[in-house]
Design an enzyme around this catalytic site. Structure first.
Site, PDB file in Angstrom:
ATOM      1  N   GLN A 150       0.819  -1.212   0.000  1.00 50.18           N
ATOM      2  CA  GLN A 150       0.000   0.000   0.000  1.00 50.18           C
ATOM      3  C   GLN A 150       0.855   1.264   0.000  1.00 50.18           C
ATOM      4  O   GLN A 150       0.344   2.351  -0.270  1.00 50.18           O
ATOM      5  CB  GLN A 150      -0.934   0.021   1.208  1.00 50.18           C
ATOM      6  CG  GLN A 150      -2.082  -0.966   1.093  1.00 50.18           C
ATOM      7  CD  GLN A 150      -2.988  -0.863   2.292  1.00 50.18           C
ATOM      8  OE1 GLN A 150      -2.754  -1.504   3.306  1.00 50.18           O
ATOM      9  NE2 GLN A 150      -4.012  -0.048   2.179  1.00 50.18           N
TER      10      GLN A 150
ATOM     11  N   CYS B  88     -10.758   0.848   3.439  1.00 50.97           N
ATOM     12  CA  CYS B  88      -9.351   0.612   3.122  1.00 50.97           C
ATOM     13  C   CYS B  88      -8.671   1.954   2.871  1.00 50.97           C
ATOM     14  O   CYS B  88      -9.240   2.822   2.213  1.00 50.97           O
ATOM     15  CB  CYS B  88      -9.261  -0.266   1.876  1.00 50.97           C
ATOM     16  SG  CYS B  88      -7.585  -0.621   1.340  1.00 50.97           S
TER      17      CYS B  88
END
Length: 169
Positions: free
Chosen positions: A49, A93
């Site tokens: 990420q 998220c």
């Protein structure tokens, strides 16, 4: 400091690589991940990420039952077993900002990972912790929570994120 990548960044769809040994550099990456995750704020973060294709996850949340801080690093995490019982809960998220959806996941999991001392840890978790770990471990194989949705719901969410990112520029 690195930034959180947003969909549709291609790195989010790539598999993270297993670490042979945990180095000082990997520990520094994890430390930076904690800072990024807490600042976001989020409860979990996978290295891909932030654009690093290594199997590193950081977790930080307050357990609602015990009111204790749960904070740790996982290197090379693997889910060994999933409970048959599933729970549907809302998920979000950091790479899909401001978007949430109800996702079905196993209530309990057994996992194995390497900690920052290079020890192999085997652990059973349930509830919120199990959900967070399933979500973050999915990231390491390029899977996002929207992949559990119908293509219609997934496309609506992804369009909203594109618009959000465009408006931030």
């Amino acid at each position: 400091m690195k930034k959180i990548l947003y969909v549709p960044h291609p790195v989010l769809r790539q598999k993270a690589l297993k670490l042979e040994t945990i180095t000082k550099k990997d520990l520094n990456i994890a430390k930076e991940m904690f800072e990024i995750m807490i600042a976001a704020p989020g409860v979990g973060l996978a290295a891909n990420q932030i654009g690093i294709l290594k199997q590193i996850i950081t977790i930080f949340f307050i357990d609602k039952d015990t009111n204790k801080e749960i904070k740790y690093i996982l290197f090379n995490p693997t889910i060994l077993s999933y409970s048959k019982k599933k729970i549907i809960m809302e998920e979000g998220c950091l790479s899909i900002p401001e978007q949430f959806a109800d996702i079905e996941r196993s209530e309990k999991i057994t996992l194995e990972y390497v900690d920052e001392s290079n020890k192999i840890i085997k652990k059973k978790v349930n509830g919120n912790e199990a959900r967070i770990l399933q979500h973050e471990i999915d990231h390491l194989s390029g899977k996002l929570f929207v992949d559990y949705l119908s293509s219609l719901k997934r496309n609506i969410i992804l369009k909203k994120v594109k618009k959000l990112i465009r408006n931030k520029k």
